[in-house]
Scaffold this motif. Structure first.
Motif, PDB file in Angstrom:
ATOM      1  N   GLY A  10       0.814  -1.202   0.000  1.00  0.00           N
ATOM      2  CA  GLY A  10       0.000   0.000   0.000  1.00  0.00           C
ATOM      3  C   GLY A  10       0.843   1.245   0.000  1.00  0.00           C
ATOM      4  N   LEU A  11       0.196   2.360   0.287  1.00  0.00           N
ATOM      5  CA  LEU A  11       0.843   3.663   0.333  1.00  0.00           C
ATOM      6  C   LEU A  11       1.031   4.066   1.791  1.00  0.00           C
ATOM      7  CD1 LEU A  11       1.757   6.344  -1.002  1.00  0.00           C
ATOM      8  CD2 LEU A  11      -0.648   7.059  -0.920  1.00  0.00           C
ATOM      9  N   VAL A  12       2.242   4.480   2.129  1.00  0.00           N
ATOM     10  CA  VAL A  12       2.552   4.877   3.494  1.00  0.00           C
ATOM     11  C   VAL A  12       3.498   6.056   3.469  1.00  0.00           C
ATOM     12  CG1 VAL A  12       4.487   3.261   3.667  1.00  0.00           C
ATOM     13  CG2 VAL A  12       3.295   3.983   5.748  1.00  0.00           C
ATOM     14  N   GLN A  13       3.428   6.887   4.481  1.00  0.00           N
ATOM     15  CA  GLN A  13       4.350   8.017   4.570  1.00  0.00           C
ATOM     16  C   GLN A  13       5.708   7.566   5.082  1.00  0.00           C
ATOM     17  OE1 GLN A  13       2.370  10.988   7.022  1.00  0.00           O
ATOM     18  NE2 GLN A  13       1.597  12.029   5.186  1.00  0.00           N
ATOM     19  N   SER A  17       5.087   2.265   8.809  1.00  0.00           N
ATOM     20  CA  SER A  17       5.312   0.820   8.820  1.00  0.00           C
ATOM     21  C   SER A  17       4.263   0.111   7.973  1.00  0.00           C
ATOM     22  CB  SER A  17       5.240   0.268  10.249  1.00  0.00           C
ATOM     23  OG  SER A  17       6.224   0.833  11.082  1.00  0.00           O
ATOM     24  N   LEU A  18       4.652  -1.040   7.465  1.00  0.00           N
ATOM     25  CA  LEU A  18       3.748  -1.946   6.767  1.00  0.00           C
ATOM     26  C   LEU A  18       4.173  -3.369   7.089  1.00  0.00           C
ATOM     27  CD1 LEU A  18       3.314  -0.591   3.109  1.00  0.00           C
ATOM     28  CD2 LEU A  18       1.524  -0.787   4.836  1.00  0.00           C
ATOM     29  N   ARG A  19       3.219  -4.282   7.056  1.00  0.00           N
ATOM     30  CA  ARG A  19       3.553  -5.701   7.176  1.00  0.00           C
ATOM     31  C   ARG A  19       2.999  -6.436   5.965  1.00  0.00           C
ATOM     32  NH1 ARG A  19       2.023 -10.486  11.503  1.00  0.00           N
ATOM     33  NH2 ARG A  19      -0.011 -10.354  10.479  1.00  0.00           N
ATOM     34  N   ASP A  62      21.886  -5.109   3.511  1.00  0.00           N
ATOM     35  CA  ASP A  62      22.378  -3.997   4.338  1.00  0.00           C
ATOM     36  C   ASP A  62      21.403  -2.828   4.350  1.00  0.00           C
ATOM     37  OD1 ASP A  62      25.904  -4.388   3.451  1.00  0.00           O
ATOM     38  OD2 ASP A  62      24.655  -5.421   4.926  1.00  0.00           O
ATOM     39  N   SER A  63      20.726  -2.628   3.237  1.00  0.00           N
ATOM     40  CA  SER A  63      19.839  -1.469   3.100  1.00  0.00           C
ATOM     41  C   SER A  63      18.606  -1.547   4.005  1.00  0.00           C
ATOM     42  CB  SER A  63      19.401  -1.326   1.645  1.00  0.00           C
ATOM     43  OG  SER A  63      18.741  -2.498   1.210  1.00  0.00           O
ATOM     44  N   VAL A  64      18.263  -2.743   4.487  1.00  0.00           N
ATOM     45  CA  VAL A  64      17.070  -2.886   5.317  1.00  0.00           C
ATOM     46  C   VAL A  64      17.387  -3.399   6.714  1.00  0.00           C
ATOM     47  CG1 VAL A  64      15.720  -3.327   3.232  1.00  0.00           C
ATOM     48  CG2 VAL A  64      16.489  -5.259   4.638  1.00  0.00           C
ATOM     49  N   GLN A  65      18.638  -3.773   6.934  1.00  0.00           N
ATOM     50  CA  GLN A  65      19.042  -4.312   8.240  1.00  0.00           C
ATOM     51  C   GLN A  65      18.654  -3.344   9.356  1.00  0.00           C
ATOM     52  OE1 GLN A  65      20.947  -7.375   8.793  1.00  0.00           O
ATOM     53  NE2 GLN A  65      20.292  -6.946  10.869  1.00  0.00           N
ATOM     54  N   GLY A  66      18.006  -3.874  10.378  1.00  0.00           N
ATOM     55  CA  GLY A  66      17.594  -3.051  11.509  1.00  0.00           C
ATOM     56  C   GLY A  66      16.244  -2.383  11.336  1.00  0.00           C
ATOM     57  N   MET A  83       8.010  -4.123   7.958  1.00  0.00           N
ATOM     58  CA  MET A  83       8.841  -3.025   7.478  1.00  0.00           C
ATOM     59  C   MET A  83       8.569  -1.792   8.326  1.00  0.00           C
ATOM     60  SD  MET A  83       8.451  -3.586   3.361  1.00  0.00           S
ATOM     61  CE  MET A  83       6.719  -3.163   3.371  1.00  0.00           C
ATOM     62  N   ASN A  84       9.586  -1.338   9.022  1.00  0.00           N
ATOM     63  CA  ASN A  84       9.482  -0.152   9.869  1.00  0.00           C
ATOM     64  C   ASN A  84      10.403   0.952   9.346  1.00  0.00           C
ATOM     65  OD1 ASN A  84       7.745  -1.597  11.607  1.00  0.00           O
ATOM     66  ND2 ASN A  84       9.487  -2.340  12.819  1.00  0.00           N
ATOM     67  N   SER A  85      10.176   2.160   9.817  1.00  0.00           N
ATOM     68  CA  SER A  85      11.009   3.306   9.422  1.00  0.00           C
ATOM     69  C   SER A  85      11.177   3.357   7.907  1.00  0.00           C
ATOM     70  CB  SER A  85      12.374   3.216  10.110  1.00  0.00           C
ATOM     71  OG  SER A  85      12.241   3.185  11.511  1.00  0.00           O
TER      72      SER A  85
END
Length: 121
Positions: A10-13, A17-19, A62-66, A83-85
């Motif tokens: 979806g669309l998020v700012q 976060s999205l799951r 590396d781009s998504v780690q953490g 997916m957070n931040s």
């Protein structure tokens, strides 16, 4: 025949976060290593992360780690991507994939149709 279907895009700012979920049918999900990939407009598929068949081992780009976390529920034949931040550069079509075995290659055999994630700035 192994079939995968993603959902939850979806669309998020930015900062949100999205799951995503991926449900697998037609095979023995509990014995498969699962992976998530993404493809941004005009780019090739990029590896996001993977989870072993028991869920004991995960690996991330590396781009998504953490920021991203992969989990699975073998009772539901489903793998998740939390997916957070989120950042605008995370905008892409997200795919789950598997080779239907304990190993995963860089070009898995089975793919879902993908789900669009758009992060606005």
């Amino acid at each position: 025949q192994v079939q995968l279907v993603e959902s939850g895009g979806g669309l998020v700012q930015a900062g949100g976060s999205l799951r995503l979920s991926c449900t697998v049918s037609g095979g023995t999900f509990s014995s498969y290593t699962m992976a998530w990939f993404r493809r941004a407009p005009g780019k090739e598929h990029d590896f996001v992360g993977s989870i072993s068949w028991r869920g004991r081992s995960t690996h991330y780009a590396d781009s998504v780690q953490g920021r991203f976390t992969i989990s699975r529920d073998n009772a539901k034949n489903t793998v998740y991507l939390q997916m957070n931040s989120l950042k605008p550069e995370d905008t892409a079509v997200y795919y789950c994939a598997t080779d239907a075995g304990v190993a995963i290659t860089t070009t898995p055999t089975y793919w879902g149709p993908g789900t669009q994630v758009t992060v606005s700035s």
